[in-house]
Design a protein around this motif. Structure first.
Motif: not given
Length: 227
Positions: A57-75
């Motif tokens: 559960n902690l792995m999922e939470s930390v990974l989701r936070e890392a992914i959500d923090s990324l910005s992309w030039p296109r969707e």
């Protein structure tokens, strides 16, 4: 008058003394709470790496936070699944479409007095798109390994919405699927990333992909987590 002044002075001094005592008591209480909080934080910091290696559960939470923090030039939409007690991370990426890549290029005229704008060739567009989507995969693999130290393999597959000329329907076509091991990925020279070609870098790992030298992708069947 003198007596009244002395009484007022004494009362003021007594009130000041009591206020000072309350402040010192509150300060001492705050220091104790601060010390307890800092001690708990130290314990958490020591325990966090252990928990991160054991708690899915902690792995999922930390990974989701890392992914959500990324910005992309296109969707770019990412989903993931953690398997094998956190040793295998499966990423599924809804990639941008090739139509999202700018199709014009601007150059300065020889006279240096105007800007020439022309259309890119289809080959140039395809190669730019290939580099872009491979760059997405490269970045996500790196983020995953950096976020989850127990992860040994990242299996990342990318798909895009494309028109099927035979039916006129839009399909979700998988363009690539890579199985990347931590040891191999760690051999990349991260101090000189400007010299790393994401297409070549990702191609060095176990992969499923049908791409021509001119950047034409044919649909593939990606790695299957059930096999």
């Amino acid at each position: 008058m003198l007596g009244l002044w002395k009484r007022n002075k004494n009362e003021a001094e007594e009130n000041h003394r009591k206020a000072l005592e309350r402040y010192e008591q509150q300060l001492e209480s705050w220091k104790r709470r601060k010390s307890i909080h800092e001690e708990k934080e130290k314990i958490k910091q020591k325990e966090f790496p252990i928990l991160l290696s054991q708690d899915i559960n902690l792995m999922e939470s930390v990974l989701r936070e890392a992914i959500d923090s990324l910005s992309w030039p296109r969707e770019t939409i990412i989903s993931y699944e953690i398997r094998n007690d956190g040793k295998d991370i499966w990423l599924d990426v809804d990639l941008p479409e090739i139509e999202d890549i700018p199709n014009k290029i601007a150059t300065i005229a020889a006279t240096r007095r105007k800007l020439n704008i022309k259309n890119k060739s289809k080959k140039q567009l395809r190669l730019e798109y290939s580099r872009h989507v491979h760059g997405i995969a490269f970045r996500l693999v790196g983020i995953t390994f950096a976020t989850l130290p127990e992860c040994k393999y990242v299996i990342i597959s990318g798909y895009s919405q494309r028109l099927e000329s035979a039916t006129g329907k839009i399909n979700d076509d998988y363009l690539f699927s890579f199985k990347v091991d931590r040891e191999g990925f760690s051999n990349i020279n991260y101090s000189s990333l400007e010299n790393v070609d994401p297409v070549a870098a990702m191609s060095s790992f176990n992969h499923i992909r049908k791409m021509t030298a001119t950047g034409i992708f044919k649909p593939i069947t990606p790695f299957d987590p059930e096999n």
